[in-house]
Design a protein around this motif. Sequence first.
Motif, PDB file in Angstrom:
ATOM      1  N   GLU A 125      -5.512  -8.071   6.074  1.00  0.00           N
ATOM      2  CA  GLU A 125      -6.252  -7.875   3.945  1.00  0.00           C
ATOM      3  C   GLU A 125      -4.797  -6.758   3.171  1.00  0.00           C
ATOM      4  O   GLU A 125      -4.873  -6.339   2.438  1.00  0.00           O
ATOM      5  CB  GLU A 125      -6.881  -7.854   4.340  1.00  0.00           C
ATOM      6  CG  GLU A 125      -7.508  -9.352   4.538  1.00  0.00           C
ATOM      7  CD  GLU A 125      -9.060  -9.570   4.744  1.00  0.00           C
ATOM      8  OE1 GLU A 125      -9.386  -9.337   3.082  1.00  0.00           O
ATOM      9  OE2 GLU A 125      -9.779  -9.886   4.953  1.00  0.00           O
ATOM     10  N   TYR A 126      -5.114  -5.667   3.425  1.00  0.00           N
ATOM     11  CA  TYR A 126      -4.954  -4.169   3.082  1.00  0.00           C
ATOM     12  C   TYR A 126      -3.692  -3.526   2.791  1.00  0.00           C
ATOM     13  O   TYR A 126      -3.448  -2.986   2.410  1.00  0.00           O
ATOM     14  CB  TYR A 126      -6.173  -3.215   3.679  1.00  0.00           C
ATOM     15  CG  TYR A 126      -5.869  -2.811   5.206  1.00  0.00           C
ATOM     16  CD1 TYR A 126      -4.969  -1.990   5.500  1.00  0.00           C
ATOM     17  CD2 TYR A 126      -6.364  -3.692   5.915  1.00  0.00           C
ATOM     18  CE1 TYR A 126      -4.721  -1.132   7.155  1.00  0.00           C
ATOM     19  CE2 TYR A 126      -6.313  -3.064   7.077  1.00  0.00           C
ATOM     20  CZ  TYR A 126      -5.787  -2.367   7.783  1.00  0.00           C
ATOM     21  OH  TYR A 126      -5.743  -2.507   9.357  1.00  0.00           O
ATOM     22  N   ALA A 127      -3.053  -5.069   3.515  1.00  0.00           N
ATOM     23  CA  ALA A 127      -1.476  -4.144   3.809  1.00  0.00           C
ATOM     24  C   ALA A 127      -0.530  -3.779   2.820  1.00  0.00           C
ATOM     25  O   ALA A 127      -0.400  -2.946   2.459  1.00  0.00           O
ATOM     26  CB  ALA A 127      -0.369  -5.659   4.527  1.00  0.00           C
ATOM     27  N   ALA A 128      -1.047  -5.055   1.685  1.00  0.00           N
ATOM     28  CA  ALA A 128      -0.463  -4.738   0.315  1.00  0.00           C
ATOM     29  C   ALA A 128      -0.736  -3.085  -0.373  1.00  0.00           C
ATOM     30  O   ALA A 128       0.194  -2.512  -1.156  1.00  0.00           O
ATOM     31  CB  ALA A 128      -0.641  -5.949  -0.496  1.00  0.00           C
ATOM     32  N   ILE A 129      -2.090  -2.858   0.013  1.00  0.00           N
ATOM     33  CA  ILE A 129      -2.659  -1.598  -0.800  1.00  0.00           C
ATOM     34  C   ILE A 129      -2.313  -0.327   0.102  1.00  0.00           C
ATOM     35  O   ILE A 129      -0.984   0.437  -1.088  1.00  0.00           O
ATOM     36  CB  ILE A 129      -3.849  -1.717  -0.440  1.00  0.00           C
ATOM     37  CG1 ILE A 129      -4.894  -2.952  -2.039  1.00  0.00           C
ATOM     38  CG2 ILE A 129      -4.976  -0.712  -0.890  1.00  0.00           C
ATOM     39  CD1 ILE A 129      -6.091  -3.216  -1.178  1.00  0.00           C
ATOM     40  N   GLN A 130      -1.933  -0.460   1.131  1.00  0.00           N
ATOM     41  CA  GLN A 130      -1.305   0.854   2.382  1.00  0.00           C
ATOM     42  C   GLN A 130       0.176   0.832   1.368  1.00  0.00           C
ATOM     43  O   GLN A 130       0.259   2.002   1.740  1.00  0.00           O
ATOM     44  CB  GLN A 130      -1.370   0.414   3.382  1.00  0.00           C
ATOM     45  CG  GLN A 130      -3.931   0.013   4.122  1.00  0.00           C
ATOM     46  CD  GLN A 130      -3.270   1.812   4.542  1.00  0.00           C
ATOM     47  OE1 GLN A 130      -2.453   3.522   4.022  1.00  0.00           O
ATOM     48  NE2 GLN A 130      -5.029   2.142   4.256  1.00  0.00           N
ATOM     49  N   GLU A 131       0.235   0.358   1.404  1.00  0.00           N
ATOM     50  CA  GLU A 131       2.289  -0.187   1.392  1.00  0.00           C
ATOM     51  C   GLU A 131       2.058   0.600  -0.311  1.00  0.00           C
ATOM     52  O   GLU A 131       3.524   2.041  -0.729  1.00  0.00           O
ATOM     53  CB  GLU A 131       2.521  -1.258   1.257  1.00  0.00           C
ATOM     54  CG  GLU A 131       4.443  -1.049   0.349  1.00  0.00           C
ATOM     55  CD  GLU A 131       5.378  -0.518   1.361  1.00  0.00           C
ATOM     56  OE1 GLU A 131       6.066  -0.939   1.079  1.00  0.00           O
ATOM     57  OE2 GLU A 131       5.109  -0.570   2.771  1.00  0.00           O
ATOM     58  N   ARG A 132       1.470   0.042  -1.195  1.00  0.00           N
ATOM     59  CA  ARG A 132       1.647   0.248  -2.038  1.00  0.00           C
ATOM     60  C   ARG A 132       0.824   2.335  -2.828  1.00  0.00           C
ATOM     61  O   ARG A 132       1.440   2.398  -3.604  1.00  0.00           O
ATOM     62  CB  ARG A 132       1.849   0.164  -3.427  1.00  0.00           C
ATOM     63  CG  ARG A 132       2.535  -1.425  -3.906  1.00  0.00           C
ATOM     64  CD  ARG A 132       2.267  -2.676  -4.331  1.00  0.00           C
ATOM     65  NE  ARG A 132       2.658  -3.757  -3.943  1.00  0.00           N
ATOM     66  CZ  ARG A 132       2.809  -5.452  -3.386  1.00  0.00           C
ATOM     67  NH1 ARG A 132       1.254  -5.463  -3.171  1.00  0.00           N
ATOM     68  NH2 ARG A 132       3.317  -5.624  -3.106  1.00  0.00           N
ATOM     69  N   ARG A 133      -0.113   2.413  -2.660  1.00  0.00           N
ATOM     70  CA  ARG A 133      -1.082   3.022  -3.295  1.00  0.00           C
ATOM     71  C   ARG A 133      -0.763   5.271  -2.235  1.00  0.00           C
ATOM     72  O   ARG A 133      -0.061   4.826  -1.034  1.00  0.00           O
ATOM     73  CB  ARG A 133      -3.062   3.160  -2.457  1.00  0.00           C
ATOM     74  CG  ARG A 133      -3.766   2.089  -2.976  1.00  0.00           C
ATOM     75  CD  ARG A 133      -3.279   2.464  -4.315  1.00  0.00           C
ATOM     76  NE  ARG A 133      -5.091   3.792  -4.209  1.00  0.00           N
ATOM     77  CZ  ARG A 133      -6.127   3.526  -4.181  1.00  0.00           C
ATOM     78  NH1 ARG A 133      -7.044   2.211  -4.372  1.00  0.00           N
ATOM     79  NH2 ARG A 133      -6.470   4.779  -4.966  1.00  0.00           N
ATOM     80  N   ARG A 134      -0.177   5.554  -3.805  1.00  0.00           N
ATOM     81  CA  ARG A 134       0.319   6.794  -3.261  1.00  0.00           C
ATOM     82  C   ARG A 134      -1.075   8.042  -3.016  1.00  0.00           C
ATOM     83  O   ARG A 134      -0.512   9.107  -2.454  1.00  0.00           O
ATOM     84  CB  ARG A 134       1.091   7.266  -4.420  1.00  0.00           C
ATOM     85  CG  ARG A 134       2.703   6.234  -4.695  1.00  0.00           C
ATOM     86  CD  ARG A 134       3.771   6.243  -3.147  1.00  0.00           C
ATOM     87  NE  ARG A 134       4.947   5.413  -3.596  1.00  0.00           N
ATOM     88  CZ  ARG A 134       4.921   4.316  -2.847  1.00  0.00           C
ATOM     89  NH1 ARG A 134       4.567   4.490  -1.941  1.00  0.00           N
ATOM     90  NH2 ARG A 134       5.655   3.944  -3.461  1.00  0.00           N
TER      91      ARG A 134
END
Length: 105
Positions: free
Chosen positions: A61-70
């Motif tokens: 569920e949180y993969a996109a957040i982990q990918e994008r949040r710097r």
Amino acid sequence: MAVEWDGVRGLDAALARGLDMALEALKDDAVARSPTESGELDRSAVIDSDGRVGSVEFTAEYAAIQERRRDFEHDDGGPGFLASALADLPIEQIVGEQLRREIGG
């Protein structure tokens, strides 16, 4: 004497092999670059391919957040783990090598 070669079929198979190899390498590299706390993100990496088009996706569920949040900080891995793995992967070389092998080059 006749020599038969089903070039299209052979090239299709070589393309599929190369694509599968490239996708597996992409998945492995992205997992190695991803932040690992519980391992859920790593385990959520999946490959989808029809032999001509393929993808690597992290389904947590949180993969996109982990990918994008710097602004997230992790002991290992970090943001852009999939994008950076893709940027560094020599996809054309991996697929091209399988095609060269098929045509005997």
